[in-house]
Design a protein around this motif. Structure first.
Motif, PDB file in Angstrom:
ATOM      1  N   THR A  42       0.865  -1.172   0.000  1.00  0.00           N
ATOM      2  CA  THR A  42       0.000   0.000   0.000  1.00  0.00           C
ATOM      3  C   THR A  42       0.906   1.228   0.000  1.00  0.00           C
ATOM      4  OG1 THR A  42      -0.160   0.059   2.407  1.00  0.00           O
ATOM      5  CG2 THR A  42      -1.864  -1.179   1.228  1.00  0.00           C
ATOM      6  N   GLY A  43       0.384   2.318  -0.488  1.00  0.00           N
ATOM      7  CA  GLY A  43       1.143   3.566  -0.626  1.00  0.00           C
ATOM      8  C   GLY A  43       1.136   3.961  -2.091  1.00  0.00           C
ATOM      9  N   ASP A  44       0.241   4.861  -2.446  1.00  0.00           N
ATOM     10  CA  ASP A  44       0.017   5.232  -3.843  1.00  0.00           C
ATOM     11  C   ASP A  44       1.235   5.873  -4.499  1.00  0.00           C
ATOM     12  OD1 ASP A  44      -2.529   4.421  -3.308  1.00  0.00           O
ATOM     13  OD2 ASP A  44      -3.473   6.368  -3.633  1.00  0.00           O
ATOM     14  N   ASN A  45       1.321   5.678  -5.802  1.00  0.00           N
ATOM     15  CA  ASN A  45       2.343   6.370  -6.599  1.00  0.00           C
ATOM     16  C   ASN A  45       1.889   7.770  -6.995  1.00  0.00           C
ATOM     17  OD1 ASN A  45       4.098   4.216  -6.565  1.00  0.00           O
ATOM     18  ND2 ASN A  45       3.429   3.424  -8.539  1.00  0.00           N
ATOM     19  N   SER A  46       0.587   7.936  -7.190  1.00  0.00           N
ATOM     20  CA  SER A  46       0.089   9.187  -7.762  1.00  0.00           C
ATOM     21  C   SER A  46      -0.582  10.128  -6.768  1.00  0.00           C
ATOM     22  CB  SER A  46      -0.893   8.861  -8.885  1.00  0.00           C
ATOM     23  OG  SER A  46      -1.963   8.100  -8.365  1.00  0.00           O
ATOM     24  N   SER A  47      -0.656   9.713  -5.514  1.00  0.00           N
ATOM     25  CA  SER A  47      -1.257  10.589  -4.505  1.00  0.00           C
ATOM     26  C   SER A  47      -0.576  10.320  -3.167  1.00  0.00           C
ATOM     27  CB  SER A  47      -2.762  10.322  -4.386  1.00  0.00           C
ATOM     28  OG  SER A  47      -2.985   9.120  -3.667  1.00  0.00           O
ATOM     29  N   PRO A  48      -0.739  11.216  -2.212  1.00  0.00           N
ATOM     30  CA  PRO A  48      -0.113  11.019  -0.901  1.00  0.00           C
ATOM     31  C   PRO A  48      -0.945  10.134   0.035  1.00  0.00           C
ATOM     32  CG  PRO A  48      -1.117  13.178  -0.979  1.00  0.00           C
ATOM     33  CD  PRO A  48      -1.317  12.554  -2.337  1.00  0.00           C
ATOM     34  N   GLN A 109       3.549  19.287  -1.179  1.00  0.00           N
ATOM     35  CA  GLN A 109       4.224  19.116   0.110  1.00  0.00           C
ATOM     36  C   GLN A 109       3.904  17.745   0.717  1.00  0.00           C
ATOM     37  OE1 GLN A 109       2.482  22.748   1.673  1.00  0.00           O
ATOM     38  NE2 GLN A 109       4.525  23.661   1.920  1.00  0.00           N
ATOM     39  N   LEU A 110       2.646  17.318   0.575  1.00  0.00           N
ATOM     40  CA  LEU A 110       2.260  15.996   1.070  1.00  0.00           C
ATOM     41  C   LEU A 110       3.010  14.892   0.310  1.00  0.00           C
ATOM     42  CD1 LEU A 110      -1.585  16.530   1.530  1.00  0.00           C
ATOM     43  CD2 LEU A 110       0.108  16.186   3.351  1.00  0.00           C
ATOM     44  N   GLU A 112       5.938  15.149  -1.069  1.00  0.00           N
ATOM     45  CA  GLU A 112       7.333  15.160  -0.598  1.00  0.00           C
ATOM     46  C   GLU A 112       7.501  14.339   0.666  1.00  0.00           C
ATOM     47  OE1 GLU A 112       9.633  18.805  -0.235  1.00  0.00           O
ATOM     48  OE2 GLU A 112       8.526  19.637  -1.940  1.00  0.00           O
ATOM     49  N   LEU A 113       6.517  14.397   1.548  1.00  0.00           N
ATOM     50  CA  LEU A 113       6.554  13.617   2.784  1.00  0.00           C
ATOM     51  C   LEU A 113       6.237  12.134   2.533  1.00  0.00           C
ATOM     52  CD1 LEU A 113       4.710  16.120   5.156  1.00  0.00           C
ATOM     53  CD2 LEU A 113       7.168  15.625   5.094  1.00  0.00           C
ATOM     54  N   HIS A 114       5.374  11.873   1.590  1.00  0.00           N
ATOM     55  CA  HIS A 114       4.900  10.532   1.263  1.00  0.00           C
ATOM     56  C   HIS A 114       5.950   9.700   0.505  1.00  0.00           C
ATOM     57  CE1 HIS A 114       1.865   7.607  -0.321  1.00  0.00           C
ATOM     58  NE2 HIS A 114       2.482   7.747  -1.468  1.00  0.00           N
ATOM     59  N   THR A 115       6.672  10.327  -0.409  1.00  0.00           N
ATOM     60  CA  THR A 115       7.538   9.628  -1.355  1.00  0.00           C
ATOM     61  C   THR A 115       8.645   8.793  -0.710  1.00  0.00           C
ATOM     62  OG1 THR A 115       7.000  11.239  -3.062  1.00  0.00           O
ATOM     63  CG2 THR A 115       9.013   9.960  -3.388  1.00  0.00           C
ATOM     64  N   PRO A 116       9.373   9.262   0.305  1.00  0.00           N
ATOM     65  CA  PRO A 116      10.423   8.401   0.878  1.00  0.00           C
ATOM     66  C   PRO A 116       9.891   7.086   1.446  1.00  0.00           C
ATOM     67  CG  PRO A 116      10.740  10.678   1.579  1.00  0.00           C
ATOM     68  CD  PRO A 116       9.401  10.610   0.897  1.00  0.00           C
ATOM     69  N   SER A 117       8.767   7.121   2.126  1.00  0.00           N
ATOM     70  CA  SER A 117       8.179   5.885   2.660  1.00  0.00           C
ATOM     71  C   SER A 117       7.693   4.998   1.524  1.00  0.00           C
ATOM     72  CB  SER A 117       7.019   6.201   3.601  1.00  0.00           C
ATOM     73  OG  SER A 117       7.487   6.900   4.742  1.00  0.00           O
ATOM     74  N   ARG A 118       7.040   5.592   0.551  1.00  0.00           N
ATOM     75  CA  ARG A 118       6.567   4.832  -0.615  1.00  0.00           C
ATOM     76  C   ARG A 118       7.726   4.137  -1.309  1.00  0.00           C
ATOM     77  NH1 ARG A 118       5.478   8.105  -5.689  1.00  0.00           N
ATOM     78  NH2 ARG A 118       7.725   7.851  -5.675  1.00  0.00           N
ATOM     79  N   ASN A 119       8.831   4.855  -1.510  1.00  0.00           N
ATOM     80  CA  ASN A 119       9.986   4.275  -2.189  1.00  0.00           C
ATOM     81  C   ASN A 119      10.623   3.159  -1.369  1.00  0.00           C
ATOM     82  OD1 ASN A 119       9.532   6.036  -4.271  1.00  0.00           O
ATOM     83  ND2 ASN A 119      11.211   7.406  -3.751  1.00  0.00           N
TER      84      ASN A 119
END
Length: 173
Positions: A42-48, A109-110, A112-119
């Motif tokens: 879980t953790g979208d690519n296109s949204s936070p 901004q959301l 930016e915060l979401h992407t490291p965990s998603r990756n």
């Protein structure tokens, strides 16, 4: 009017599977052709957004082409989802919490915060799929993710999933 061959079925789900965040999961499908696995996160690519595993559960077997990858992959192998004996969803998480929307942040901004965990979780998803395949399990999907995985997190993931997939532990001694 003819009656269908109705049967009683039950499903139990632990309450923590309702928690939104970054999860890894493996579907274990008992198909007429044998056991098939599907690895996801879980953790979208296109949204936070980072949904709960139960949300993905229905989507995977539904009819929305943008969300039903498990159904699609089974059908590509001429396996009709309704003819499978069972589906088991094995989940681990949340590894990271979903980004809080309570702050007054814009979408960028959301993200930016979401992407490291998603990756980070995407890299673990790829590693898990590849390792399950290498251990001899029949994994339906190919996970393409370019980011490196975190070794410390990977060891925890292996320990948790090896309870259900013992050949995974043998491969990662």
């Amino acid at each position: 009017m003819t009656l269908s061959a109705a049967q009683m079925h039950t499903m139990t789900m632990p309450g923590p599977m309702l928690k939104r965040g970054f999860w890894l999961y493996v579907w274990r499908v008992t198909a007429p052709e044998g056991e098939k696995l599907y690895v996801g996160r879980t953790g979208d690519n296109s949204s936070p957004n980072a949904a709960a595993p139960y949300t993905r559960m229905g989507q995977h077997l539904g009819f929305s082409k943008a969300q039903n990858s498990l159904r699609r992959l089974l059908m590509e192998q001429s396996i009709h989802p309704e003819e499978c004996d069972s589906y088991e969803l094995i989940t681990y998480g949340p590894i990271f919490p979903e980004v809080s929307k309570s702050k007054k942040l814009d979408r960028n901004q959301l993200m930016e915060l979401h992407t490291p965990s998603r990756n980070a979780v995407g890299a673990l998803e790829r590693k898990l799929a590849n390792e399950l395949k290498a251990a001899g399990y029949d994994v339906l999907n190919i996970v393409k993710w370019k980011h490196p995985y975190n070794e410390k997190l990977w060891h925890k993931v292996v320990d948790e999933f090896a309870v259900h997939f013992p050949k995974l532990k043998e491969l990662n001694k």
